[in-house]
Design an enzyme around this catalytic site. Structure first.
Site, mmCIF file in Angstrom:
data_model
loop_
_atom_site.group_PDB
_atom_site.id
_atom_site.type_symbol
_atom_site.label_atom_id
_atom_site.label_comp_id
_atom_site.label_asym_id
_atom_site.label_seq_id
_atom_site.Cartn_x
_atom_site.Cartn_y
_atom_site.Cartn_z
ATOM 1 N N ASP A 89 -24.906 7.501 24.929
ATOM 2 C CA ASP A 89 -23.666 7.037 24.304
ATOM 3 C C ASP A 89 -22.570 6.855 25.357
ATOM 4 O OD1 ASP A 89 -22.034 6.251 22.259
ATOM 5 O OD2 ASP A 89 -21.598 8.266 21.540
ATOM 6 N N HIS A 110 -23.128 -2.045 28.775
ATOM 7 C CA HIS A 110 -24.557 -1.987 28.437
ATOM 8 C C HIS A 110 -25.408 -2.317 29.663
ATOM 9 C CE1 HIS A 110 -23.509 -1.195 24.399
ATOM 10 N NE2 HIS A 110 -23.099 -2.415 24.092
ATOM 11 N N LEU A 155 -45.843 10.000 32.632
ATOM 12 C CA LEU A 155 -44.737 10.120 31.666
ATOM 13 C C LEU A 155 -44.943 9.111 30.536
ATOM 14 C CD1 LEU A 155 -41.715 11.101 31.050
ATOM 15 C CD2 LEU A 155 -41.000 9.023 32.219
HETATM 16 C C1 FPP Z 1 -24.093 3.498 23.041
HETATM 17 O O1 FPP Z 1 -22.933 3.080 23.674
HETATM 18 C C2 FPP Z 1 -25.245 2.812 23.537
HETATM 19 C C3 FPP Z 1 -26.012 1.953 22.816
HETATM 20 C C4 FPP Z 1 -25.733 1.591 21.419
HETATM 21 C C5 FPP Z 1 -27.166 1.294 23.341
HETATM 22 C C6 FPP Z 1 -27.823 1.899 24.541
HETATM 23 C C7 FPP Z 1 -28.341 0.764 25.298
HETATM 24 C C8 FPP Z 1 -28.501 0.704 26.626
HETATM 25 C C9 FPP Z 1 -28.296 1.841 27.526
HETATM 26 C C10 FPP Z 1 -28.899 -0.582 27.275
HETATM 27 C C11 FPP Z 1 -30.226 -1.143 26.836
HETATM 28 C C12 FPP Z 1 -31.317 -0.131 26.817
HETATM 29 C C13 FPP Z 1 -32.515 -0.208 27.456
HETATM 30 C C14 FPP Z 1 -33.512 0.849 27.209
HETATM 31 C C15 FPP Z 1 -32.870 -1.284 28.376
HETATM 32 P P1 FPP Z 1 -21.764 2.534 22.781
HETATM 33 O O2 FPP Z 1 -21.772 1.059 22.891
HETATM 34 O O3 FPP Z 1 -21.857 3.047 21.386
HETATM 35 O O4 FPP Z 1 -20.550 3.164 23.524
HETATM 36 P P2 FPP Z 1 -19.141 3.572 22.916
HETATM 37 O O5 FPP Z 1 -19.404 4.693 21.944
HETATM 38 O O6 FPP Z 1 -18.395 4.011 24.114
HETATM 39 O O7 FPP Z 1 -18.582 2.349 22.264
#
Ligand code: FPP
Length: 236
Positions: A8, A25, A119
């Protein structure tokens, strides 16, 4: 050892730098790469990452498209690296709402990395733990094999069998909730919440979380051995 991570804070990481959310992202993908490699070098057998929840469909369409695109790119670009590092990669969750191109990339990666023994990497995509549990209940009823409920749970989301218990759950970004992630599997998980936003979470932070886990005493509802011995002396 099974480690699960709620990644997150990508959006906040970007906002803090005056960047658009997709930049967060994209930086998050770099963190995924480094944590997967750190896990493959550690005593971790299964790593489950929450990449896209079933509820994330309600984000703006361009953000959803961006995340799906990053996932597809990740699978295409990381497959060879996974093979080299002994990583068996798969996705868990629903597949029927993913684009055909993403499903093809997933299946290709899963086939290519199937022999990885160091893994198992599970990327949770279009995943909801509640849906997983209700899907498993439907499967168990069909199979009339309630004793194998945990296999039904794995099968319901295409997860590996035998990895039903999470040992350590890490959530980055400062929030303290499970957000419909691995609710059954986390029954006895140790929870580690860190303030660091996901894109800044690196190998050092990952190792620190593992060390924190090893300092915890896992009791599974029992009393600690020293308390049990004391109680025995007092009654005896
Ligand atoms: C939360 O941050 C994160 C996500 C909803 C997606 C996680 C995705 C990635 C790390 C990139 C793609 C993944 C892979 C495996 C290639 P948020 O957007 O909710 O952050 P915020 O709470 O600060 O708005």
């Amino acid at each position: 050892m099974h480690v699960a991570i709620i990644m997150d804070g990508n959006g906040r990481w970007a906002a803090q730098r005056g960047l658009p959310r997709p930049a967060g992202h994209k930086a998050g993908v770099r963190a995924v790469r480094s944590v997967v490699e750190a896990a493959a070098r550690s005593a971790v057998d299964v790593l489950t990452l929450y990449a896209f929840s079933a509820d994330n469909w309600s984000r703006p369409a361009d953000e959803v498209a961006n995340l799906m695109g990053l996932l597809e790119l990740y699978l295409i670009s990381e497959t060879d690296r996974c093979v080299e590092n002994g990583v068996r990669a798969r996705i868990i969750g629903r597949r029927d709402r993913l684009s055909p191109a993403l499903v093809r990339a997933v299946e290709k990666t899963e086939r290519a990395t199937a022999e990885g023994e160091r893994l198992t990497l599970q990327l949770a995509v279009d995943y909801s733990a509640r849906e997983a549990i209700s899907g498993a209940a439907r499967l168990a009823a069909l199979r009339r094999d309630a004793l194998k409920f945990e296999d039904c749970l794995a099968d319901a989301v295409h997860a590996v069998r035998g990895a039903s218990s999470v040992d350590l759950l890490i959530r980055t970004g400062g929030e303290r909730r499970l957000s419909d992630f691995l609710l059954w599997e986390c029954a006895y998980a140790e929870l580690v919440f860190v303030e660091t936003c996901w894109p800044d979470f690196d190998e050092k932070d990952f190792q620190a979380a593992l060390e924190e886990f090893h300092r915890r005493e896992r009791r599974y509802g029992r009393v600690p051995p020293i308390a049990a011995a004391t109680a025995l002396r007092q009654t005896g």
